[in-house]
Write a protein that holds these residues in place. Structure first.
Motif, PDB file in Angstrom:
ATOM      1  N   GLU A  12     -27.062   0.951 -70.772  1.00 57.25           N
ATOM      2  CA  GLU A  12     -25.708   1.380 -70.413  1.00 57.25           C
ATOM      3  C   GLU A  12     -24.828   1.622 -71.636  1.00 57.25           C
ATOM      4  O   GLU A  12     -23.731   2.147 -71.504  1.00 57.25           O
ATOM      5  CB  GLU A  12     -25.041   0.332 -69.509  1.00 57.25           C
ATOM      6  N   GLN A  28     -15.605   4.118 -65.682  1.00 63.94           N
ATOM      7  CA  GLN A  28     -16.102   4.924 -64.569  1.00 63.94           C
ATOM      8  C   GLN A  28     -16.632   4.070 -63.423  1.00 63.94           C
ATOM      9  O   GLN A  28     -16.597   4.489 -62.271  1.00 63.94           O
ATOM     10  CB  GLN A  28     -17.189   5.883 -65.044  1.00 63.94           C
ATOM     11  N   VAL A  29     -17.121   2.895 -63.711  1.00 64.91           N
ATOM     12  CA  VAL A  29     -17.692   2.049 -62.661  1.00 64.91           C
ATOM     13  C   VAL A  29     -16.791   0.873 -62.272  1.00 64.91           C
ATOM     14  O   VAL A  29     -17.123   0.107 -61.369  1.00 64.91           O
ATOM     15  CB  VAL A  29     -19.093   1.524 -63.057  1.00 64.91           C
ATOM     16  N   SER A  70     -14.160   0.609 -60.584  1.00 64.15           N
ATOM     17  CA  SER A  70     -13.626   0.590 -59.215  1.00 64.15           C
ATOM     18  C   SER A  70     -14.704   0.465 -58.149  1.00 64.15           C
ATOM     19  O   SER A  70     -14.407   0.488 -56.956  1.00 64.15           O
ATOM     20  CB  SER A  70     -12.796   1.853 -58.969  1.00 64.15           C
ATOM     21  N   ARG A  71     -15.948   0.309 -58.537  1.00 62.68           N
ATOM     22  CA  ARG A  71     -17.033   0.155 -57.558  1.00 62.68           C
ATOM     23  C   ARG A  71     -16.778  -1.046 -56.654  1.00 62.68           C
ATOM     24  O   ARG A  71     -16.284  -2.074 -57.089  1.00 62.68           O
ATOM     25  CB  ARG A  71     -18.363  -0.075 -58.252  1.00 62.68           C
ATOM     26  N   THR A  72     -17.177  -0.900 -55.425  1.00 63.07           N
ATOM     27  CA  THR A  72     -17.058  -2.016 -54.485  1.00 63.07           C
ATOM     28  C   THR A  72     -18.418  -2.548 -54.057  1.00 63.07           C
ATOM     29  O   THR A  72     -18.490  -3.490 -53.280  1.00 63.07           O
ATOM     30  CB  THR A  72     -16.255  -1.593 -53.235  1.00 63.07           C
ATOM     31  N   SER A  73     -19.486  -1.960 -54.573  1.00 65.95           N
ATOM     32  CA  SER A  73     -20.817  -2.463 -54.257  1.00 65.95           C
ATOM     33  C   SER A  73     -21.052  -3.759 -55.037  1.00 65.95           C
ATOM     34  O   SER A  73     -20.410  -4.019 -56.050  1.00 65.95           O
ATOM     35  CB  SER A  73     -21.890  -1.433 -54.604  1.00 65.95           C
ATOM     36  N   THR A  74     -21.973  -4.572 -54.566  1.00 64.67           N
ATOM     37  CA  THR A  74     -22.250  -5.853 -55.213  1.00 64.67           C
ATOM     38  C   THR A  74     -23.746  -5.997 -55.443  1.00 64.67           C
ATOM     39  O   THR A  74     -24.544  -5.311 -54.812  1.00 64.67           O
ATOM     40  CB  THR A  74     -21.766  -7.026 -54.335  1.00 64.67           C
TER      41      THR A  74
END
Length: 133
Positions: free
Chosen positions: A4, A18-19, A21-25
């Motif tokens: 990364e 860029q990531v 605000s992700r809501t995945s876990t």
């Protein structure tokens, strides 16, 4: 992670933004993620002299998960077969044997193999706990 990392610090920072605000876990149970957040957070904070107040429920859930999870999966189930952990700041008493008392956070860190937390603990079971971690 290496994959990364950007070509420059600025590029790496942009990738993180860029990531953010992700809501995945991650594919792991919440309690397991709580253990990771608290224990590894303390791994970073303590050497730097930083403190953090964690929600009591999160520490309680983490301590209970660690003490029912076998060592082969990163837990401390076998340790609490030798000592009784008693949290001075919560209604928690887990295990059988000589008592080890302290804050729930210090107990969590100790059963997670963080020897630095042993100095925060009291009771006749501390030596047995220290030998196990």
């Amino acid at each position: 992670m290496e994959r990364e990392r950007g070509a420059s610090p600025q590029e790496t920072l942009e990738r993180l933004r860029q990531v953010a605000s992700r809501t995945s876990t991650p594919p792991a149970p919440l309690d397991s993620r709580l253990v990771e957040e608290i224990v590894h957070g303390e791994d970073i904070r303590r050497p730097l002299g930083l403190t953090r107040s964690y929600p009591a429920e999160a520490v309680d859930r983490s301590l209970r998960l660690q003490t029912r999870t076998p060592a082969s999966f990163g837990g401390a189930k076998e340790i609490v077969a030798r000592v009784r952990l008693t949290a001075a700041d919560a209604d928690i008493s887990i295990g059988d044997g000589p008592e080890v008392s302290g804050t729930a956070l210090s107990l969590l860190l100790a059963v997670s193999g963080r020897r630095v937390a042993l100095d925060d603990l009291d009771g006749p079971g501390v030596a047995a706990l220290a030998a196990a971690v």
